[in-house]
Write a protein that holds these residues in place. Structure first.
Motif, mmCIF file in Angstrom:
data_model
loop_
_atom_site.group_PDB
_atom_site.id
_atom_site.type_symbol
_atom_site.label_atom_id
_atom_site.label_comp_id
_atom_site.label_asym_id
_atom_site.label_seq_id
_atom_site.Cartn_x
_atom_site.Cartn_y
_atom_site.Cartn_z
ATOM 1 N N PRO A 78 0.828 -1.198 0.000
ATOM 2 C CA PRO A 78 0.000 0.000 0.000
ATOM 3 C C PRO A 78 0.864 1.252 0.000
ATOM 4 C CG PRO A 78 0.006 -1.020 2.172
ATOM 5 C CD PRO A 78 0.733 -1.941 1.242
ATOM 6 N N SER A 79 0.371 2.287 -0.646
ATOM 7 C CA SER A 79 1.104 3.542 -0.714
ATOM 8 C C SER A 79 1.014 4.255 0.635
ATOM 9 C CB SER A 79 0.495 4.432 -1.797
ATOM 10 O OG SER A 79 1.101 5.701 -1.766
ATOM 11 N N ASN A 80 2.149 4.719 1.120
ATOM 12 C CA ASN A 80 2.174 5.479 2.365
ATOM 13 C C ASN A 80 2.056 6.974 2.102
ATOM 14 O OD1 ASN A 80 2.445 3.204 3.965
ATOM 15 N ND2 ASN A 80 4.667 3.213 3.805
ATOM 16 N N LYS A 81 1.863 7.349 0.859
ATOM 17 C CA LYS A 81 1.777 8.753 0.475
ATOM 18 C C LYS A 81 0.389 9.290 0.840
ATOM 19 C CE LYS A 81 2.497 11.699 -3.545
ATOM 20 N NZ LYS A 81 2.870 11.725 -4.955
ATOM 21 N N LEU A 82 0.361 10.216 1.771
ATOM 22 C CA LEU A 82 -0.896 10.814 2.185
ATOM 23 C C LEU A 82 -1.402 11.812 1.151
ATOM 24 C CD1 LEU A 82 -0.289 11.598 5.963
ATOM 25 C CD2 LEU A 82 -1.713 9.796 4.992
ATOM 26 N N LYS A 83 -2.717 11.957 1.119
ATOM 27 C CA LYS A 83 -3.358 12.980 0.301
ATOM 28 C C LYS A 83 -4.060 13.909 1.287
ATOM 29 C CE LYS A 83 -5.805 10.043 -2.081
ATOM 30 N NZ LYS A 83 -6.715 9.461 -3.068
ATOM 31 N N VAL A 84 -3.754 15.204 1.213
ATOM 32 C CA VAL A 84 -4.265 16.164 2.181
ATOM 33 C C VAL A 84 -4.832 17.370 1.452
ATOM 34 C CG1 VAL A 84 -3.668 17.609 4.165
ATOM 35 C CG2 VAL A 84 -2.480 15.429 3.815
ATOM 36 N N ASP A 138 7.996 19.877 3.976
ATOM 37 C CA ASP A 138 9.312 19.655 4.572
ATOM 38 C C ASP A 138 9.293 18.480 5.548
ATOM 39 O OD1 ASP A 138 10.181 21.878 3.142
ATOM 40 O OD2 ASP A 138 10.121 23.235 4.882
ATOM 41 N N GLY A 139 8.218 18.365 6.316
ATOM 42 C CA GLY A 139 8.116 17.334 7.344
ATOM 43 C C GLY A 139 8.055 15.912 6.816
ATOM 44 N N VAL A 140 7.586 15.755 5.588
ATOM 45 C CA VAL A 140 7.513 14.406 5.001
ATOM 46 C C VAL A 140 8.675 14.137 4.051
ATOM 47 C CG1 VAL A 140 5.004 14.232 5.262
ATOM 48 C CG2 VAL A 140 5.953 15.116 3.121
ATOM 49 N N GLY A 141 9.608 15.068 3.977
ATOM 50 C CA GLY A 141 10.790 14.842 3.151
ATOM 51 C C GLY A 141 10.682 15.323 1.724
ATOM 52 N N GLY A 142 9.720 16.184 1.443
ATOM 53 C CA GLY A 142 9.607 16.763 0.105
ATOM 54 C C GLY A 142 8.272 16.500 -0.558
ATOM 55 N N ALA A 200 7.428 14.976 -3.187
ATOM 56 C CA ALA A 200 7.198 13.659 -3.781
ATOM 57 C C ALA A 200 6.546 12.696 -2.794
ATOM 58 C CB ALA A 200 8.519 13.076 -4.281
ATOM 59 N N ASN A 201 6.553 13.055 -1.510
ATOM 60 C CA ASN A 201 6.055 12.155 -0.476
ATOM 61 C C ASN A 201 4.661 12.486 0.036
ATOM 62 O OD1 ASN A 201 8.510 10.702 -0.512
ATOM 63 N ND2 ASN A 201 9.440 12.322 0.706
ATOM 64 N N VAL A 202 3.991 13.459 -0.585
ATOM 65 C CA VAL A 202 2.654 13.849 -0.162
ATOM 66 C C VAL A 202 1.935 14.491 -1.346
ATOM 67 C CG1 VAL A 202 3.333 16.151 0.673
ATOM 68 C CG2 VAL A 202 1.332 15.028 1.680
ATOM 69 N N THR A 203 0.628 14.324 -1.378
ATOM 70 C CA THR A 203 -0.200 14.997 -2.377
ATOM 71 C C THR A 203 -1.027 16.028 -1.626
ATOM 72 O OG1 THR A 203 -0.304 13.017 -3.748
ATOM 73 C CG2 THR A 203 -1.994 14.694 -4.131
ATOM 74 N N SER A 211 3.104 25.492 -6.809
ATOM 75 C CA SER A 211 2.655 25.065 -8.135
ATOM 76 C C SER A 211 3.687 24.138 -8.767
ATOM 77 C CB SER A 211 2.399 26.287 -9.011
ATOM 78 O OG SER A 211 1.916 25.906 -10.267
ATOM 79 N N LYS A 212 4.962 24.492 -8.662
ATOM 80 C CA LYS A 212 6.040 23.649 -9.197
ATOM 81 C C LYS A 212 6.112 22.311 -8.471
ATOM 82 C CE LYS A 212 8.910 27.548 -10.581
ATOM 83 N NZ LYS A 212 10.071 28.359 -10.209
ATOM 84 N N ASP A 213 5.762 22.313 -7.179
ATOM 85 C CA ASP A 213 5.797 21.095 -6.362
ATOM 86 C C ASP A 213 4.579 20.195 -6.582
ATOM 87 O OD1 ASP A 213 8.226 21.761 -5.235
ATOM 88 O OD2 ASP A 213 7.355 22.539 -3.374
#
Length: 149
Positions: A31-37, A59-63, A65-68, A98-100
């Motif tokens: 399962p993906s650990n990437k949260l969507k917020v 910053d808290g999740v490491g960038g 790429a690690n969160v939506t 926007s770039k992120d």
């Protein structure tokens, strides 16, 4: 009795086979650990606070790429994002978000009420044409966690 034992053995074997198949599938597709917020912003006095929260989240999740992350803005909070009014710090943050890949959604109803279009807002915004609250509900139905700082 013998039939019951045979039937029980067959059911047990089938259950074990299905269990092993499920376990294998779980190993193959973790399962993906990437949260969507989704962040909800409607108070103009909270604009900088919420933008800071989003940056801290990234910053808290490491960038990025690690969160939506999505930001849905409506009401008075949209005015600081008008290109003509935006201060340099807000402009810079919006550009970076926007770039992120952060979705920056402006409520279509608020845009009409404030007599602005997407071209009047900072670059990177999309219109939540059905309304900000509708977009919030859509995102929540897609598994986004709701935050209203």
């Amino acid at each position: 009795m013998n039939r019951r034992n045979i039937l029980w053995s067959a059911v047990s074997t089938l259950g074990a086979a299905l269990g092993a198949s499920s376990a294998k599938a779980a190993i193959e597709a973790p399962p993906s650990n990437k949260l969507k917020v989704v962040y909800h912003l409607s108070d103009a006095e909270k604009v900088n606070f919420v933008l800071g929260n989003i940056q801290n989240h990234i910053d808290g999740v490491g960038g990025p790429a690690n969160v939506t992350i999505a930001l849905v803005i409506h009401g008075p909070a949209l005015k600081p994002f008008h290109s003509a009014r935006a201060n340099p710090d807000i402009s810079k943050r919006v550009s970076e978000f926007s770039k992120d890949g952060v979705e920056l959604a402006a409520c279509g109803n608020t845009m009409k009420a404030q007599n602005v279009t997407l071209t009047d807002l900072l670059p990177g915004f999309v219109s939540a044409e059905k309304g900000g609250v509708v977009r919030l509900a859509e995102l929540q139905s897609q598994g986004y966690l709701y935050l209203r700082p």
